[in-house]
Design an enzyme around this catalytic site. Structure first.
Site, PDB file in Angstrom:
ATOM      1  CB  SER A   1      47.663  35.420  49.327  1.00 56.53           C
ATOM      2  OG  SER A   1      48.575  36.392  49.765  1.00 56.53           O
ATOM      3  CB  SER A   2      47.881  39.614  46.965  1.00 53.60           C
ATOM      4  OG  SER A   2      48.121  40.834  46.320  1.00 53.60           O
ATOM      5  CB  SER A   3      45.486  39.046  42.710  1.00 50.07           C
ATOM      6  OG  SER A   3      44.541  38.901  41.674  1.00 50.07           O
TER       7      SER A   3
ATOM      8  CB  ALA B   1      42.989  38.248  49.422  1.00 52.17           C
TER       9      ALA B   1
ATOM     10  CG  HIS C   1      50.699  43.012  49.960  1.00 47.56           C
ATOM     11  ND1 HIS C   1      49.344  43.076  50.193  1.00 47.56           N
ATOM     12  CD2 HIS C   1      50.840  42.393  48.769  1.00 47.56           C
ATOM     13  CE1 HIS C   1      48.693  42.539  49.183  1.00 47.56           C
ATOM     14  NE2 HIS C   1      49.588  42.119  48.302  1.00 47.56           N
TER      15      HIS C   1
END
Length: 299
Positions: A135-137, A139, A283
């Site tokens: 997820s996020s970083s 991802a 987000h």
């Protein structure tokens, strides 16, 4: 009172999940100083599938274990869950340096690939069934792992990320803290043709000629951190890598306001590339662990 009870249950579940992780103190393969945490599932399959779960910025391996259900699913499906822990003070992973964007180039991506090798050699992991989710970083790192190590990973699931290579920063090194940040990419201003994106992926491991890992991509339309245009850029990137142009959109799937896109032939469990656009979601998109298990072929 009911709300307090429910919240207490959530906190207890998160604490239980993170407590199930074990730090692997003898993992020293590097090349960067990421921590390796694992959950070895009960009734482990022989050999055991491996799921690498990569946390977001301002996160940690234990925190991500508490936020997600992969430790419990490791018990249910008999796999090994690996949780890398960022070396960065801000909890982000390096997805910006040439080192991490190069197969065996010496960055965080190689360290995580080496964690998989450790799990295969010492924990009974199956090198033919290795998957990654983030997820996020995390991802962004998942995209990088699948791009630079297609010989290691068989599939990836990405929650609110950016294309592999989008965060490249000239001069960024594998050891700097914090890792490089690319505003134009984060703001959804960096666009390329599908061919350009695909060429970037292929350049990270130019000698690879095997089967590319399958990809599942989630993104929210209201994402103000890694903005929504990054969703289409990711789909452009991977559709080119797979050589796919035909796609099918299905509205309100798997839930109201979401649109599912399947590229090429197949279903959500067999297609090479599947995307989910989540209307009004910010987000990051909440983890859909059951969908991940099905996409990885573990459920």
């Amino acid at each position: 009172m009911k709300l307090q009870t429910a919240l207490a249950g959530v906190v207890a579940l998160a604490a239980t999940a993170s407590a199930q992780l074990t730090k692997v103190n003898d993992f020293n393969a590097g090349p960067t100083k990421l921590g390796m945490y694992v959950k070895v599932g009960k009734n482990l399959k022989t050999p055991a599938p491996i799921v690498v779960a990569v946390h977001h910025c301002q996160g940690s391996a234990t925190g991500y274990a508490g936020e997600t259900r992969y430790t419990q699913l490791a018990d249910q499906y008999g796999f090994i869950a690996i949780y890398p822990n960022s070396k960065s003070g801000g909890g982000c992973f390096d997805v910006a340096s040439t080192a991490t964007l190069t197969h065996n180039g010496g960055g965080d991506s190689q360290t995580i690939a080496n964690m998989v090798k450790y799990a295969v050699d010492k924990l009974g992991g199956d090198p033919a069934r290795v998957y990654t989710v983030g997820s996020s970083s995390g991802a962004m790192m998942t995209n990088v792992l699948v791009a630079a190590y297609p010989d290691v990973f068989k599939a990836g699931s990405v929650y609110s990320g950016v294309p592999a290579g989008c965060f490249y920063v000239q001069g960024a090194t594998a050891t700097q803290d914090p890792p490089g940040w690319a505003n134009s990419c984060a703001n959804g201003q960096l666009t390329k043709t599908a061919q350009q994106w695909g060429d970037m992926v292929r350049s990270y491991y130019p000698g690879f000629n095997g089967t590319r890992p399958r990809m599942q991509i989630f993104h929210g339309t209201a994402d103000n951190t890694l903005r929504y245009p990054n969703y289409q850029e990711q789909l452009k990137e991977w559709s080119n890598v797979f050589g796919l142009t035909a796609k099918k959109d299905t509205a309100n799937t798997p839930k109201s306001g979401w649109t599912q896109t399947i590229y090429g032939d197949g279903t959500t469990t067999t297609a090479q590339l599947v995307g989910y656009s989540a209307q009004g979601v910010g987000h990051s998109v909440p983890q859909q662990e059951a969908m991940d298990m099905a996409f990885f072929g573990l459920a």
